[in-house]
Design a protein around this motif. Structure first.
Motif, mmCIF file in Angstrom:
data_model
loop_
_atom_site.group_PDB
_atom_site.id
_atom_site.type_symbol
_atom_site.label_atom_id
_atom_site.label_comp_id
_atom_site.label_asym_id
_atom_site.label_seq_id
_atom_site.Cartn_x
_atom_site.Cartn_y
_atom_site.Cartn_z
ATOM 1 N N PRO A 153 1.446 0.082 0.270
ATOM 2 C CA PRO A 153 2.838 0.555 0.167
ATOM 3 C C PRO A 153 2.941 1.933 -0.497
ATOM 4 O O PRO A 153 2.133 2.278 -1.368
ATOM 5 C CB PRO A 153 3.503 -0.512 -0.712
ATOM 6 C CG PRO A 153 2.623 -1.700 -0.631
ATOM 7 C CD PRO A 153 1.244 -1.184 -0.435
ATOM 8 N N TYR A 154 3.931 2.699 -0.070
ATOM 9 C CA TYR A 154 4.264 3.951 -0.743
ATOM 10 C C TYR A 154 5.223 3.659 -1.892
ATOM 11 O O TYR A 154 6.037 2.728 -1.818
ATOM 12 C CB TYR A 154 4.914 4.932 0.231
ATOM 13 C CG TYR A 154 3.957 5.480 1.257
ATOM 14 C CD1 TYR A 154 3.124 6.559 0.951
ATOM 15 C CD2 TYR A 154 3.877 4.925 2.533
ATOM 16 C CE1 TYR A 154 2.238 7.075 1.898
ATOM 17 C CE2 TYR A 154 2.996 5.433 3.487
ATOM 18 C CZ TYR A 154 2.188 6.509 3.159
ATOM 19 O OH TYR A 154 1.317 7.005 4.091
ATOM 20 N N ILE A 155 5.126 4.439 -2.960
ATOM 21 C CA ILE A 155 6.031 4.305 -4.096
ATOM 22 C C ILE A 155 6.579 5.689 -4.444
ATOM 23 O O ILE A 155 5.990 6.707 -4.051
ATOM 24 C CB ILE A 155 5.318 3.695 -5.322
ATOM 25 C CG1 ILE A 155 4.135 4.586 -5.759
ATOM 26 C CG2 ILE A 155 4.853 2.276 -5.036
ATOM 27 C CD1 ILE A 155 3.486 4.128 -7.064
ATOM 28 N N PRO A 156 7.703 5.754 -5.164
ATOM 29 C CA PRO A 156 8.224 7.066 -5.573
ATOM 30 C C PRO A 156 7.190 7.835 -6.402
ATOM 31 O O PRO A 156 6.471 7.252 -7.219
ATOM 32 C CB PRO A 156 9.453 6.709 -6.415
ATOM 33 C CG PRO A 156 9.847 5.344 -5.950
ATOM 34 C CD PRO A 156 8.577 4.650 -5.593
ATOM 35 N N ASN A 188 -4.037 -4.096 -6.576
ATOM 36 C CA ASN A 188 -4.789 -5.346 -6.703
ATOM 37 C C ASN A 188 -4.236 -6.426 -5.780
ATOM 38 O O ASN A 188 -4.988 -7.149 -5.112
ATOM 39 C CB ASN A 188 -4.748 -5.840 -8.155
ATOM 40 C CG ASN A 188 -5.603 -5.003 -9.091
ATOM 41 O OD1 ASN A 188 -6.618 -4.442 -8.686
ATOM 42 N ND2 ASN A 188 -5.204 -4.907 -10.337
ATOM 43 N N LEU A 189 -2.923 -6.553 -5.745
ATOM 44 C CA LEU A 189 -2.302 -7.566 -4.896
ATOM 45 C C LEU A 189 -2.547 -7.275 -3.422
ATOM 46 O O LEU A 189 -2.918 -8.166 -2.653
ATOM 47 C CB LEU A 189 -0.797 -7.629 -5.171
ATOM 48 C CG LEU A 189 -0.384 -8.267 -6.503
ATOM 49 C CD1 LEU A 189 1.055 -7.926 -6.831
ATOM 50 C CD2 LEU A 189 -0.580 -9.779 -6.448
ATOM 51 N N TYR A 190 -2.344 -6.031 -3.032
ATOM 52 C CA TYR A 190 -2.495 -5.652 -1.629
ATOM 53 C C TYR A 190 -3.924 -5.888 -1.145
ATOM 54 O O TYR A 190 -4.149 -6.476 -0.082
ATOM 55 C CB TYR A 190 -2.120 -4.184 -1.450
ATOM 56 C CG TYR A 190 -1.947 -3.756 -0.006
ATOM 57 C CD1 TYR A 190 -0.719 -3.874 0.620
ATOM 58 C CD2 TYR A 190 -3.009 -3.242 0.719
ATOM 59 C CE1 TYR A 190 -0.543 -3.482 1.943
ATOM 60 C CE2 TYR A 190 -2.853 -2.852 2.041
ATOM 61 C CZ TYR A 190 -1.617 -2.973 2.642
ATOM 62 O OH TYR A 190 -1.464 -2.595 3.944
ATOM 63 N N LEU A 242 8.228 -4.763 -1.445
ATOM 64 C CA LEU A 242 7.050 -3.996 -1.052
ATOM 65 C C LEU A 242 6.442 -4.587 0.216
ATOM 66 O O LEU A 242 6.472 -5.808 0.423
ATOM 67 C CB LEU A 242 6.000 -4.008 -2.171
ATOM 68 C CG LEU A 242 6.405 -3.307 -3.473
ATOM 69 C CD1 LEU A 242 5.438 -3.673 -4.589
ATOM 70 C CD2 LEU A 242 6.436 -1.796 -3.279
ATOM 71 N N SER A 243 5.906 -3.721 1.045
ATOM 72 C CA SER A 243 5.264 -4.185 2.278
ATOM 73 C C SER A 243 3.918 -4.818 1.966
ATOM 74 O O SER A 243 3.271 -4.499 0.960
ATOM 75 C CB SER A 243 5.072 -3.020 3.246
ATOM 76 O OG SER A 243 4.219 -2.033 2.683
ATOM 77 N N THR A 244 3.501 -5.725 2.819
ATOM 78 C CA THR A 244 2.199 -6.371 2.696
ATOM 79 C C THR A 244 1.369 -6.026 3.929
ATOM 80 O O THR A 244 1.903 -5.516 4.915
ATOM 81 C CB THR A 244 2.363 -7.895 2.578
ATOM 82 O OG1 THR A 244 3.110 -8.381 3.703
ATOM 83 C CG2 THR A 244 3.090 -8.275 1.297
ATOM 84 N N PRO A 245 0.053 -6.273 3.878
ATOM 85 C CA PRO A 245 -0.767 -5.947 5.054
ATOM 86 C C PRO A 245 -0.181 -6.542 6.322
ATOM 87 O O PRO A 245 0.225 -7.706 6.347
ATOM 88 C CB PRO A 245 -2.115 -6.582 4.714
ATOM 89 C CG PRO A 245 -2.167 -6.584 3.228
ATOM 90 C CD PRO A 245 -0.747 -6.823 2.776
ATOM 91 N N SER A 246 -0.095 -5.735 7.365
ATOM 92 C CA SER A 246 0.532 -6.164 8.614
ATOM 93 C C SER A 246 -0.188 -7.359 9.206
ATOM 94 O O SER A 246 -1.402 -7.501 9.075
ATOM 95 C CB SER A 246 0.535 -5.005 9.618
ATOM 96 O OG SER A 246 -0.786 -4.560 9.862
#
Length: 293
Positions: A153-156, A188-190, A242-246
């Motif tokens: 995910p991208y973050i600010p 870590n989560l991603y 937040l997006s997760t792996p597609s």
């Protein structure tokens, strides 16, 4: 102090080489099967590179142990693979599997290198670390070209430096407000979602082709554990929008004929378990929110 130009191998060096031999002798058989099934030529080139590297590692360690009068481990051979077995996984899964193998190799060889002292062993692990990075890069480039690479995910962008002033930053219990995930925790989560998805797909295939009822039961339990972890990590990410792996086609085929021996499949999964424990340990050490720990 030993000042010989070629001292004996230390326990750390023997342990790293021994483990490396077993893992790469398994990889030779596993990747040989994938090469007998893959149709996409770009993915084939990545698999071929992985096979060449594993074969080189096995040969180096075999020669080294023979010269050092150290018993060569009973690894894996052509007896542990059936190249004529029907397809069990898709080409896209083969690519993701090899990409994961590159990541695992970089972690493993970094640890081995940090514990090596003899110059030839240091050079061996340095080279392996470099070629694992090359393998990972080649797999990533193929995924990017095919449009199947899943970005974190991208973050600010941080606009200023801030400091933590109280312990609320650590809060994450059931009855306290949770702060947003920081970049390290997201990473870590991603990564662990992606790693567990690879494991889920791999072990699902193993569970339907294993010969022993005990092995099948073990694989089914492993599948359930991996799926549980993915669901937990996905929920945490989604709570922060937040997006997760597609999602990709990770399901194995309906084949029930095993390409691998039960011995190889059990070793493969226990090796992944060991790596997973290490990766969770690293995540614990770098995550400050209490619920994540």
């Amino acid at each position: 102090m030993n000042t010989q130009s070629n001292p004996g191998l230390t326990s750390a060096e023997i342990a790293s080489l021994w483990s490396n031999y077993l893992s790469d002798s398994m990889a030779v058989q596993t990747i040989s099967y994938t090469l007998s099934q893959v149709e996409d030529e770009d993915i084939r080139s990545v698999l071929q590179l992985a096979l060449n590297l594993s074969q080189q590692h096995v040969q180096f360690i075999q020669n080294l142990f023979t010269n050092e009068q150290i018993a060569v481990p009973n690894g894996f051979s052509a007896k542990d693979v059936n190249l004529n077995a029907p397809r069990l996984y898709t080409d896209d899964f083969f690519l993701l599997y090899i990409q994961n193998l590159g990541k695992l190799g970089m972690t493993t060889y970094t640890m081995a290198l940090s514990n090596a002292a003899r110059s030839d062993i240091v050079q061996y692990f340095k080279q392996n670390l470099s070629t694992s990075a090359d393998l990972l890069d080649q797999a990533t480039q193929v995924k990017l070209t095919k449009g199947i690479f899943s970005r974190a995910p991208y973050i600010p962008k941080p606009e200023k430096v801030e400091y933590i002033n109280d312990q609320h930053y650590l809060s994450g219990g059931w009855f306290s407000d949770k702060r947003p995930l920081n970049a390290i925790e997201i990473t870590n989560l991603y990564y662990n979602i992606e790693r567990n998805r690879v494991g889920t797909a791999l072990i699902m295939g193993f569970s339907q082709v294993a010969q022993s009822p005990e092995v099948r039961k073990y694989m089914v339990r492993g599948r359930d554990v991996s799926e549980k972890h993915v669901n937990i990590f996905n929920k945490i990410m989604h709570n922060d929008h937040l997006s997760t792996p597609s999602v990709w086609d990770a399901q194995p085929t309906d084949s029930s004929e095993s390409p691998f021996s039960d011995k190889l499949m059990m070793f493969h999964i226990t090796t992944m378990n060991t790596a997973g424990i290490g990766q969770y340990g690293a995540a614990i050490g770098s995550s400050q929110r209490t619920d994540l720990n």
